[in-house]
Design a protein around this motif. Structure first.
Motif, mmCIF file in Angstrom:
data_model
loop_
_atom_site.group_PDB
_atom_site.id
_atom_site.type_symbol
_atom_site.label_atom_id
_atom_site.label_comp_id
_atom_site.label_asym_id
_atom_site.label_seq_id
_atom_site.Cartn_x
_atom_site.Cartn_y
_atom_site.Cartn_z
ATOM 1 N N GLY A 1 66.777 -100.870 -32.647
ATOM 2 C CA GLY A 1 66.429 -99.728 -31.803
ATOM 3 C C GLY A 1 66.260 -100.064 -30.340
ATOM 4 N N HIS A 2 66.616 -101.283 -29.935
ATOM 5 C CA HIS A 2 66.348 -101.717 -28.568
ATOM 6 C C HIS A 2 67.600 -101.868 -27.712
ATOM 7 N N LEU A 3 68.773 -101.803 -28.307
ATOM 8 C CA LEU A 3 69.993 -102.158 -27.581
ATOM 9 C C LEU A 3 70.500 -101.004 -26.721
ATOM 10 N N GLU A 4 70.999 -101.353 -25.561
ATOM 11 C CA GLU A 4 71.595 -100.389 -24.635
ATOM 12 C C GLU A 4 73.075 -100.700 -24.494
ATOM 13 N N ALA A 5 73.883 -99.670 -24.236
ATOM 14 C CA ALA A 5 75.316 -99.852 -24.029
ATOM 15 C C ALA A 5 75.544 -100.869 -22.910
ATOM 16 N N PRO A 6 76.552 -101.727 -23.052
ATOM 17 C CA PRO A 6 77.630 -101.705 -24.048
ATOM 18 C C PRO A 6 77.317 -102.471 -25.332
ATOM 19 N N LEU B 1 58.430 -101.624 -27.361
ATOM 20 C CA LEU B 1 57.505 -102.681 -26.997
ATOM 21 C C LEU B 1 57.865 -103.247 -25.626
ATOM 22 N N ASN B 2 56.920 -103.943 -25.019
ATOM 23 C CA ASN B 2 57.093 -104.487 -23.680
ATOM 24 C C ASN B 2 57.580 -105.931 -23.777
ATOM 25 N N HIS B 3 58.911 -106.087 -23.773
ATOM 26 C CA HIS B 3 59.504 -107.405 -23.962
ATOM 27 C C HIS B 3 60.813 -107.463 -23.186
ATOM 28 N N PRO B 4 61.175 -108.614 -22.596
ATOM 29 C CA PRO B 4 62.461 -108.708 -21.894
ATOM 30 C C PRO B 4 63.620 -108.312 -22.807
ATOM 31 N N ASN B 5 64.499 -107.439 -22.305
ATOM 32 C CA ASN B 5 65.656 -106.900 -23.037
ATOM 33 C C ASN B 5 65.260 -105.887 -24.099
ATOM 34 N N GLY B 6 63.966 -105.547 -24.191
ATOM 35 C CA GLY B 6 63.515 -104.519 -25.111
ATOM 36 C C GLY B 6 63.197 -105.038 -26.494
ATOM 37 N N ALA B 7 62.327 -104.317 -27.194
ATOM 38 C CA ALA B 7 61.987 -104.626 -28.580
ATOM 39 C C ALA B 7 61.386 -103.375 -29.205
ATOM 40 N N THR B 8 61.296 -103.368 -30.520
ATOM 41 C CA THR B 8 60.842 -102.205 -31.272
ATOM 42 C C THR B 8 59.697 -102.589 -32.192
ATOM 43 N N GLY B 9 58.636 -101.781 -32.177
ATOM 44 C CA GLY B 9 57.560 -101.927 -33.145
ATOM 45 C C GLY B 9 57.749 -100.930 -34.277
ATOM 46 N N TYR B 10 57.288 -101.289 -35.468
ATOM 47 C CA TYR B 10 57.496 -100.462 -36.660
ATOM 48 C C TYR B 10 56.168 -100.154 -37.345
ATOM 49 N N ASP C 1 54.890 -96.375 -43.752
ATOM 50 C CA ASP C 1 53.919 -95.580 -44.508
ATOM 51 C C ASP C 1 54.491 -95.234 -45.869
ATOM 52 N N TYR C 2 53.646 -95.408 -46.900
ATOM 53 C CA TYR C 2 54.045 -95.037 -48.256
ATOM 54 C C TYR C 2 52.797 -94.778 -49.089
ATOM 55 N N LEU C 3 52.710 -93.584 -49.656
ATOM 56 C CA LEU C 3 51.622 -93.194 -50.559
ATOM 57 C C LEU C 3 50.242 -93.519 -49.984
ATOM 58 N N GLY C 4 50.058 -93.180 -48.718
ATOM 59 C CA GLY C 4 48.760 -93.350 -48.084
ATOM 60 C C GLY C 4 48.450 -94.751 -47.606
ATOM 61 N N LYS C 5 49.368 -95.683 -47.780
ATOM 62 C CA LYS C 5 49.194 -97.051 -47.299
ATOM 63 C C LYS C 5 50.099 -97.290 -46.101
ATOM 64 N N SER C 6 49.652 -98.140 -45.182
ATOM 65 C CA SER C 6 50.435 -98.338 -43.961
ATOM 66 C C SER C 6 50.320 -99.772 -43.460
ATOM 67 N N ILE C 7 51.436 -100.260 -42.916
ATOM 68 C CA ILE C 7 51.477 -101.583 -42.295
ATOM 69 C C ILE C 7 52.322 -101.490 -41.031
ATOM 70 N N CYS C 8 51.862 -102.128 -39.970
ATOM 71 C CA CYS C 8 52.565 -102.098 -38.689
ATOM 72 C C CYS C 8 53.010 -103.511 -38.319
ATOM 73 N N TYR C 9 54.216 -103.590 -37.776
ATOM 74 C CA TYR C 9 54.802 -104.872 -37.398
ATOM 75 C C TYR C 9 55.080 -104.824 -35.904
ATOM 76 N N ILE C 10 54.270 -105.549 -35.130
ATOM 77 C CA ILE C 10 54.281 -105.443 -33.667
ATOM 78 C C ILE C 10 54.493 -106.829 -33.062
ATOM 79 N N THR C 11 55.714 -107.194 -32.823
ATOM 80 C CA THR C 11 56.081 -108.451 -32.169
ATOM 81 C C THR C 11 57.478 -108.241 -31.588
ATOM 82 N N ASP C 12 57.864 -108.669 -30.553
ATOM 83 C CA ASP C 12 57.329 -109.400 -29.440
ATOM 84 C C ASP C 12 56.934 -108.394 -28.354
ATOM 85 N N THR C 13 55.725 -108.501 -27.851
ATOM 86 C CA THR C 13 55.280 -107.542 -26.843
ATOM 87 C C THR C 13 54.255 -108.194 -25.930
#
Length: 271
Positions: A87-92, A142-151, A154-166
């Motif tokens: 989710g971080h890439l820009e054209a081209p 996320l705030n990272h050179p060349n961009g990055a994505t945090g995720y 969520d499933y059945l009321g449980k949640s986990i977040c993956y936040i790297t590199d920022t």
């Protein structure tokens, strides 16, 4: 869970030396986040379960997060399907082009054509909400050179977040991250440095374990998992981090997990 470059050696034996790779299973789906060197051993285990249907989500495509991809055994099994997302890439740039560039002379001896599995490459924009069957995936930039994505998964009321590199903004909580992680059971956070070290690495695109504590507290996160350990931080150093972090977030979260832990290779969590 190691940042920047893999680290072999006895001094990394307990926390591990492979670069980032995380597997999440929920709702009958198998999701892999990043393809650092840790994905090789994961692939060896998964190959025994073929045929496979797998989604790989990249935070970004710096080398330490994609360097294990070409050693992922399911990619060489014609019975399996592998979908890759970024989710971080820009054209081209596209994800297929990035992986293709990795797998070409003089950097690599074989091309994308060597893959035998059914492989798909897809792009989205960080901030989009994705779906993987019954599992919902929210994303944020996320705030990272060349961009990055945090995720957030969520499933059945449980949640986990993956936040790297920022990289955090000193003196303020990153609202993108806090909003994404609000009330999550687990937040895996880029903790490459300590607050004391950060001054030397300003602008490099990474954060500190203390900032992880501040965000976890502000967002009401149950468990903070300290992740993306700097190559200079050996087992003894990480033991000290673990003790200091536990003093700031003592006890157990509602899930029964510790309120803070230091990620190590092979760690399995069930929120």
């Amino acid at each position: 869970m190691r940042g920047s470059i893999s680290c072999p050696g006895a001094e990394y034996a307990r926390y591990g030396g492979n670069t980032s790779c995380l597997e999440i299973t929920a709702g009958g789906r198998r999701m892999i986040f990043d393809a650092g060197t840790g994905i090789r051993t994961l692939g060896v285990e998964l190959a025994r379960q073929a045929p496979l249907d797998i989604d790989i989500y990249f935070t970004h495509t710096h080398l330490d997060h994609i360097s294990g991809l070409t050693f992922f055994a399911p990619l060489f099994d014609q019975r399996s399907s592998v979908r890759m997302w970024a989710g971080h890439l820009e054209a081209p740039y596209t994800l297929k082009k990035v992986v293709g560039h990795l797998m070409q002379a003089p950097l690599y001896p074989v091309s994308l054509d060597i893959f035998q599995a059914r492989v798909e490459f897809s792009e989205f924009r960080a901030g989009d909400t994705l779906s993987c069957g019954a599992v919902a995936l929210r994303t944020a930039p996320l705030n990272h050179p060349n961009g990055a994505t945090g995720y957030r998964i969520d499933y059945l009321g449980k949640s986990i977040c993956y936040i790297t590199d920022t990289e955090h903004r000193e003196g303020e909580i990153d609202r993108n991250i806090a909003d994404l992680c609000r009330g999550a059971d687990v937040m895996i956070y880029d903790s490459s440095y300590t607050d004391e070290e950060y001054e030397r690495y300003r602008g490099w695109g990474h954060s500190t374990w203390q900032e992880g504590v501040r965000i976890a507290d502000a967002a009401g996160v149950g468990t903070l998992a300290i992740f993306h350990h700097d190559p200079s931080h050996d087992d003894a150093f990480m033991d000290n981090v673990a003790r200091a972090a536990a003093a700031l977030r003592p006890g157990l979260a509602p899930s029964g997990l510790p309120r803070v832990l230091v990620a190590h290779e092979g760690l399995t969590l069930t929120p």
